[in-house]
Design a protein around this motif. Sequence first.
Motif, mmCIF file in Angstrom:
data_model
loop_
_atom_site.group_PDB
_atom_site.id
_atom_site.type_symbol
_atom_site.label_atom_id
_atom_site.label_comp_id
_atom_site.label_asym_id
_atom_site.label_seq_id
_atom_site.Cartn_x
_atom_site.Cartn_y
_atom_site.Cartn_z
ATOM 1 N N ALA A 257 0.835 -1.206 0.000
ATOM 2 C CA ALA A 257 0.000 0.000 0.000
ATOM 3 C C ALA A 257 0.866 1.251 0.000
ATOM 4 O O ALA A 257 0.549 2.243 -0.682
ATOM 5 C CB ALA A 257 -0.929 -0.006 1.210
ATOM 6 N N HIS A 258 1.959 1.224 0.739
ATOM 7 C CA HIS A 258 2.879 2.369 0.784
ATOM 8 C C HIS A 258 3.461 2.647 -0.598
ATOM 9 O O HIS A 258 3.513 3.804 -1.040
ATOM 10 C CB HIS A 258 4.004 2.071 1.778
ATOM 11 N N HIS A 259 3.869 1.614 -1.300
ATOM 12 C CA HIS A 259 4.473 1.803 -2.617
ATOM 13 C C HIS A 259 3.419 2.180 -3.664
ATOM 14 O O HIS A 259 3.712 2.966 -4.578
ATOM 15 C CB HIS A 259 5.237 0.544 -3.038
ATOM 16 N N LEU A 260 2.219 1.646 -3.554
ATOM 17 C CA LEU A 260 1.150 2.068 -4.461
ATOM 18 C C LEU A 260 0.900 3.565 -4.331
ATOM 19 O O LEU A 260 0.718 4.271 -5.329
ATOM 20 C CB LEU A 260 -0.139 1.298 -4.164
ATOM 21 N N ALA A 261 0.917 4.050 -3.090
ATOM 22 C CA ALA A 261 0.670 5.466 -2.850
ATOM 23 C C ALA A 261 1.793 6.351 -3.371
ATOM 24 O O ALA A 261 1.617 7.569 -3.501
ATOM 25 C CB ALA A 261 0.471 5.708 -1.351
ATOM 26 N N ALA A 262 2.937 5.743 -3.683
ATOM 27 C CA ALA A 262 4.083 6.506 -4.178
ATOM 28 C C ALA A 262 4.307 6.272 -5.665
ATOM 29 O O ALA A 262 5.394 6.524 -6.180
ATOM 30 C CB ALA A 262 5.338 6.115 -3.395
ATOM 31 N N SER A 263 3.279 5.810 -6.375
ATOM 32 C CA SER A 263 3.428 5.448 -7.783
ATOM 33 C C SER A 263 2.510 6.260 -8.685
ATOM 34 O O SER A 263 1.463 6.740 -8.259
ATOM 35 C CB SER A 263 3.125 3.951 -7.980
ATOM 36 N N ARG A 264 2.922 6.376 -9.938
ATOM 37 C CA ARG A 264 2.138 7.112 -10.929
ATOM 38 C C ARG A 264 1.058 6.233 -11.558
ATOM 39 O O ARG A 264 -0.024 6.709 -11.885
ATOM 40 C CB ARG A 264 3.063 7.652 -12.034
ATOM 41 N N MET A 265 1.351 4.933 -11.722
ATOM 42 C CA MET A 265 0.376 4.009 -12.314
ATOM 43 C C MET A 265 0.715 2.584 -11.925
ATOM 44 O O MET A 265 1.881 2.249 -11.688
ATOM 45 C CB MET A 265 0.371 4.132 -13.848
ATOM 46 N N LEU A 266 -0.310 1.742 -11.847
ATOM 47 C CA LEU A 266 -0.118 0.301 -11.715
ATOM 48 C C LEU A 266 -0.221 -0.305 -13.104
ATOM 49 O O LEU A 266 -1.119 0.048 -13.871
ATOM 50 C CB LEU A 266 -1.197 -0.320 -10.830
ATOM 51 N N VAL A 267 0.685 -1.216 -13.428
ATOM 52 C CA VAL A 267 0.607 -1.935 -14.700
ATOM 53 C C VAL A 267 0.383 -3.414 -14.398
ATOM 54 O O VAL A 267 1.147 -4.027 -13.653
ATOM 55 C CB VAL A 267 1.868 -1.732 -15.547
ATOM 56 N N ALA A 268 -0.693 -3.954 -14.989
ATOM 57 C CA ALA A 268 -1.064 -5.351 -14.781
ATOM 58 C C ALA A 268 -1.336 -5.996 -16.142
ATOM 59 O O ALA A 268 -2.482 -6.142 -16.554
ATOM 60 C CB ALA A 268 -2.297 -5.441 -13.886
ATOM 61 N N PRO A 269 -0.273 -6.401 -16.853
ATOM 62 C CA PRO A 269 -0.410 -6.893 -18.231
ATOM 63 C C PRO A 269 -0.694 -8.389 -18.324
ATOM 64 O O PRO A 269 -0.026 -9.139 -19.034
ATOM 65 C CB PRO A 269 0.950 -6.555 -18.834
ATOM 66 N N SER A 270 -1.701 -8.840 -17.611
ATOM 67 C CA SER A 270 -1.996 -10.264 -17.516
ATOM 68 C C SER A 270 -2.368 -10.870 -18.867
ATOM 69 O O SER A 270 -2.858 -10.180 -19.765
ATOM 70 C CB SER A 270 -3.129 -10.493 -16.519
ATOM 71 N N LYS A 271 -2.160 -12.182 -18.986
ATOM 72 C CA LYS A 271 -2.450 -12.899 -20.226
ATOM 73 C C LYS A 271 -2.703 -14.368 -19.904
ATOM 74 O O LYS A 271 -2.422 -14.828 -18.784
ATOM 75 C CB LYS A 271 -1.274 -12.788 -21.193
ATOM 76 N N GLN A 272 -3.221 -15.109 -20.883
ATOM 77 C CA GLN A 272 -3.345 -16.552 -20.712
ATOM 78 C C GLN A 272 -1.975 -17.183 -20.896
ATOM 79 O O GLN A 272 -1.285 -16.926 -21.890
ATOM 80 C CB GLN A 272 -4.324 -17.139 -21.726
ATOM 81 N N ALA A 273 -1.574 -17.980 -19.939
ATOM 82 C CA ALA A 273 -0.268 -18.634 -20.004
ATOM 83 C C ALA A 273 -0.296 -19.780 -21.025
ATOM 84 O O ALA A 273 -1.357 -20.225 -21.465
ATOM 85 C CB ALA A 273 0.116 -19.166 -18.633
ATOM 86 N N SER A 274 0.878 -20.254 -21.386
ATOM 87 C CA SER A 274 0.989 -21.313 -22.392
ATOM 88 C C SER A 274 0.328 -22.614 -21.950
ATOM 89 O O SER A 274 -0.063 -23.426 -22.784
ATOM 90 C CB SER A 274 2.463 -21.561 -22.726
ATOM 91 N N ASP A 275 0.176 -22.802 -20.636
ATOM 92 C CA ASP A 275 -0.493 -24.006 -20.129
ATOM 93 C C ASP A 275 -1.985 -23.777 -19.908
ATOM 94 O O ASP A 275 -2.674 -24.619 -19.342
ATOM 95 C CB ASP A 275 0.167 -24.493 -18.840
ATOM 96 N N GLY A 276 -2.490 -22.595 -20.332
ATOM 97 C CA GLY A 276 -3.904 -22.282 -20.198
ATOM 98 C C GLY A 276 -4.271 -21.552 -18.927
ATOM 99 O O GLY A 276 -5.428 -21.141 -18.755
ATOM 100 N N ASP A 277 -3.329 -21.348 -18.030
ATOM 101 C CA ASP A 277 -3.609 -20.671 -16.766
ATOM 102 C C ASP A 277 -4.013 -19.220 -17.017
ATOM 103 O O ASP A 277 -3.397 -18.524 -17.827
ATOM 104 C CB ASP A 277 -2.368 -20.715 -15.868
ATOM 105 N N CYS A 278 -5.061 -18.774 -16.316
ATOM 106 C CA CYS A 278 -5.578 -17.408 -16.478
ATOM 107 C C CYS A 278 -5.816 -16.766 -15.113
ATOM 108 O O CYS A 278 -5.879 -17.452 -14.091
ATOM 109 C CB CYS A 278 -6.903 -17.423 -17.245
#
Length: 204
Positions: free
Chosen positions: A86-107
């Motif tokens: 939470a401390h580091h989120l408050a000190a950041s300009r943006m969160l990046v969450a570039p999630s994708k389906q993994a090669s084994d199908g995990d999501c």
Amino acid sequence: MHHIGVPLRASVAARNIVWDVIFVGRFVEKKGLIELLEAVELLAERAPLRVALIGDGPMKDEVAKKAAASRANIILLGALSPAEVAHHLAASRMLVAPSKQASDGDCEGLPTVVVEAAAAALPVVATLHSGIPEAVLDGRTGLLSPEGDVARLAANIMMLFENHNLASDLGRQGRAFVENAFDMSKQTAILETYYEDISAGASR
């Protein structure tokens, strides 16, 4: 569809920017860390990004090696407590969450940190993956791009890095959206009414 929600503080503290980009999550394929590092590298000559990676996992060595070879300023902070995150989120300009389906199908389902960032009035750059669009409204509370599209991911990061007013607007609207749809106290009260209705029906 019923979202659990996250705890909300009464107000959002003033932001003292230390990190331009922050990532929080397990170091596994579905989190899109390699795509994030490639996007940051694309921007290295245009933007002096300060990037913080919080987490740990089986891809740690690969991520550390790629980060060390990057021209960007990338710091691995390791696994941290919720209070430290939470401390580091408050000190950041943006969160990046570039999630994708993994090669084994995990999501993903819906990464909690996406909602936590919005609760802290932090704009979110993410992907059109699984439940993320339920919490990140493209162009309203954050910016979304297709899974694995490094160029679009880089463009969205750059857009918020260059346009502080846009980043602030998206963050403010993200906080309002979370207050309405992801407030844990409200969501819990709604869930309780579902149980009460079911119990009442069963007793008839």
